[in-house]
Design a protein around this motif. Structure first.
Motif, PDB file in Angstrom:
ATOM      1  N   GLY A 110       0.794  -1.227   0.000  1.00  0.00           N
ATOM      2  CA  GLY A 110       0.000   0.000   0.000  1.00  0.00           C
ATOM      3  C   GLY A 110       0.821   1.270   0.000  1.00  0.00           C
ATOM      4  O   GLY A 110       0.289   2.341   0.246  1.00  0.00           O
ATOM      5  N   LYS A 111       2.132   1.182  -0.265  1.00  0.00           N
ATOM      6  CA  LYS A 111       2.968   2.381  -0.248  1.00  0.00           C
ATOM      7  C   LYS A 111       3.460   2.732  -1.653  1.00  0.00           C
ATOM      8  O   LYS A 111       4.398   3.486  -1.822  1.00  0.00           O
ATOM      9  CB  LYS A 111       4.161   2.183   0.689  1.00  0.00           C
TER      10      LYS A 111
ATOM     11  N   VAL B 296     -11.522   2.704  -2.625  1.00  0.00           N
ATOM     12  CA  VAL B 296     -11.067   2.485  -3.998  1.00  0.00           C
ATOM     13  C   VAL B 296      -9.575   2.774  -4.088  1.00  0.00           C
ATOM     14  O   VAL B 296      -9.023   3.603  -3.352  1.00  0.00           O
ATOM     15  CB  VAL B 296     -11.825   3.366  -5.005  1.00  0.00           C
ATOM     16  N   SER B 297      -8.939   2.062  -4.992  1.00  0.00           N
ATOM     17  CA  SER B 297      -7.550   2.332  -5.347  1.00  0.00           C
ATOM     18  C   SER B 297      -7.552   2.935  -6.735  1.00  0.00           C
ATOM     19  O   SER B 297      -8.185   2.405  -7.651  1.00  0.00           O
ATOM     20  CB  SER B 297      -6.732   1.030  -5.327  1.00  0.00           C
TER      21      SER B 297
ATOM     22  N   GLY C 274      -9.099  -0.846  -8.161  1.00  0.00           N
ATOM     23  CA  GLY C 274      -9.565  -1.864  -7.230  1.00  0.00           C
ATOM     24  C   GLY C 274     -10.590  -1.297  -6.280  1.00  0.00           C
ATOM     25  O   GLY C 274     -10.663  -0.078  -6.077  1.00  0.00           O
ATOM     26  N   VAL C 275     -11.396  -2.192  -5.713  1.00  0.00           N
ATOM     27  CA  VAL C 275     -12.456  -1.803  -4.793  1.00  0.00           C
ATOM     28  C   VAL C 275     -12.420  -2.721  -3.573  1.00  0.00           C
ATOM     29  O   VAL C 275     -12.258  -3.937  -3.707  1.00  0.00           O
ATOM     30  CB  VAL C 275     -13.849  -1.913  -5.456  1.00  0.00           C
ATOM     31  N   LEU C 276     -12.578  -2.132  -2.390  1.00  0.00           N
ATOM     32  CA  LEU C 276     -12.704  -2.897  -1.152  1.00  0.00           C
ATOM     33  C   LEU C 276     -13.959  -2.425  -0.431  1.00  0.00           C
ATOM     34  O   LEU C 276     -14.058  -1.272  -0.017  1.00  0.00           O
ATOM     35  CB  LEU C 276     -11.480  -2.707  -0.260  1.00  0.00           C
ATOM     36  N   HIS C 277     -14.923  -3.319  -0.306  1.00  0.00           N
ATOM     37  CA  HIS C 277     -16.169  -3.047   0.412  1.00  0.00           C
ATOM     38  C   HIS C 277     -16.026  -3.636   1.803  1.00  0.00           C
ATOM     39  O   HIS C 277     -15.823  -4.842   1.959  1.00  0.00           O
ATOM     40  CB  HIS C 277     -17.340  -3.688  -0.337  1.00  0.00           C
ATOM     41  N   ILE C 278     -16.112  -2.812   2.827  1.00  0.00           N
ATOM     42  CA  ILE C 278     -15.862  -3.234   4.204  1.00  0.00           C
ATOM     43  C   ILE C 278     -17.114  -3.048   5.054  1.00  0.00           C
ATOM     44  O   ILE C 278     -18.109  -2.475   4.618  1.00  0.00           O
ATOM     45  CB  ILE C 278     -14.690  -2.434   4.822  1.00  0.00           C
TER      46      ILE C 278
ATOM     47  N   GLY D   5      -0.074  -5.250  -6.852  1.00  0.00           N
ATOM     48  CA  GLY D   5      -0.169  -4.957  -5.421  1.00  0.00           C
ATOM     49  C   GLY D   5      -1.398  -4.156  -5.031  1.00  0.00           C
ATOM     50  O   GLY D   5      -1.453  -3.630  -3.910  1.00  0.00           O
ATOM     51  N   ILE D   6      -2.383  -4.066  -5.907  1.00  0.00           N
ATOM     52  CA  ILE D   6      -3.575  -3.262  -5.621  1.00  0.00           C
ATOM     53  C   ILE D   6      -4.348  -3.844  -4.435  1.00  0.00           C
ATOM     54  O   ILE D   6      -4.730  -3.119  -3.500  1.00  0.00           O
ATOM     55  CB  ILE D   6      -4.501  -3.175  -6.848  1.00  0.00           C
ATOM     56  N   ALA D   7      -4.614  -5.148  -4.470  1.00  0.00           N
ATOM     57  CA  ALA D   7      -5.370  -5.784  -3.389  1.00  0.00           C
ATOM     58  C   ALA D   7      -4.623  -5.683  -2.068  1.00  0.00           C
ATOM     59  O   ALA D   7      -5.230  -5.412  -1.018  1.00  0.00           O
ATOM     60  CB  ALA D   7      -5.648  -7.250  -3.731  1.00  0.00           C
TER      61      ALA D   7
END
Length: 269
Positions: free
Chosen positions: A129-130, A178-179, A188-192, A214-216
């Motif tokens: 994530g960096k 979102v990334s 990319g998408v992360l639904h939390i 490395g998006i995920a």
């Protein structure tokens, strides 16, 4: 088949089945009942030995059941596909009996999932994530694209595909990450989500053209850092058994299988 008009009906319908030995796959909670009833989407069929709740998902019916015995008769609609999910810890005799029961009535297993848990402090995500791709809360203007991406990449029956209104609600609650690349395109998408002391990964996806970058990992790292120190900080998710790449990512990140699994069943008209 009768529509359930108010929440109070649920208690009287389910009460006779709240006893040992009843077979059931019904894990709905009050909020779920209220939402479905309010939308006019929840129906039921019942007899002396069965209670079948039917959720109208437009393209298919989702089935939640309470059954007193394997000899029970079942009346179900035949106008569109019927789907259900059995959730269990370890495949025991009772689970096999239920799978056989539904199999004899035309249902077939088609999706298998396992549950995993992880603690952010233990996730091996510090270096992820960096990179060059920013992670941030989704904007309302991205709702349509996010909804389309989820619908394309998750199972249409048991993938919990949200409506556009639901995506907007999640965005307003800051539950959609979102990334993006430098031009603002969604990679990319992360639904939390969260409840009590637990946090959940509901959907995690990466655009096919952006995989392997490395998006995920970056999305998970952002989420892990945001919940670190909140309650026990646990993150929970479900992953398809045959999704080798996703399982590899979660295992690398430190998630562990907890023994819970599910089998999705379908019957086509």
């Amino acid at each position: 088949m009768k529509r359930i008009e108010e929440f109070g009906e649920i208690s009287s319908l389910i009460a006779p089945y709240m006893k040992k030995g009843i077979m059931s796959n019904n894990f709905m909670v009050k909020d779920g009942y209220e939402a479905y009833i309010g939308a006019g989407d929840l129906y039921y069929e019942c007899s002396d030995s069965t209670l079948i709740l039917l959720l109208d998902c437009r393209t298919h019916w989702r089935i939640f059941y309470h059954i007193k015995g394997l000899e029970a008769g079942i009346v179900l609609p035949a106008d569109k596909p019927l789907v259900m999910e059995l959730v269990y810890k370890n495949e025991n005799e009772a689970v096999v009996s239920q799978l056989d029961f539904w199999g004899s009535r035309g249902f077939r297993p088609y999706i298998y999932r396992q549950r995993m848990n992880g603690i952010p402090e233990k996730l091996l995500l510090e270096s992820a994530g960096k990179g060059q791709h920013a992670v941030k809360n989704a904007a309302c203007k991205q709702a349509g694209q996010i909804r389309a991406m989820i619908a394309e990449m998750f199972d249409p029956y048991l993938g919990c595909i949200p409506s556009l209104d639901e995506v907007l609600e999640y965005i307003n609650k800051e539950e959609m990450l979102v990334s993006e690349d430098g031009s603002g395109s969604i990679l990319g998408v992360l639904h939390i989500g969260s409840k009590n002391s637990a946090n959940f990964v509901r959907h995690l996806l990466v655009h096919p053209d952006a995989r392997g970058k490395g998006i995920a990992k970056g999305l998970l790292a952002h989420f892990a850092r945001s919940v670190s120190g909140q309650g026990d900080g646990r993150i929970q998710l479900w992953v398809k058994k045959d999704n080798i790449s996703a399982r590899g990512l979660y295992e690398w990140a430190g998630f562990k299988y907890d023994g819970w699994q599910s089998t999705g069943l379908i019957k086509n008209p």
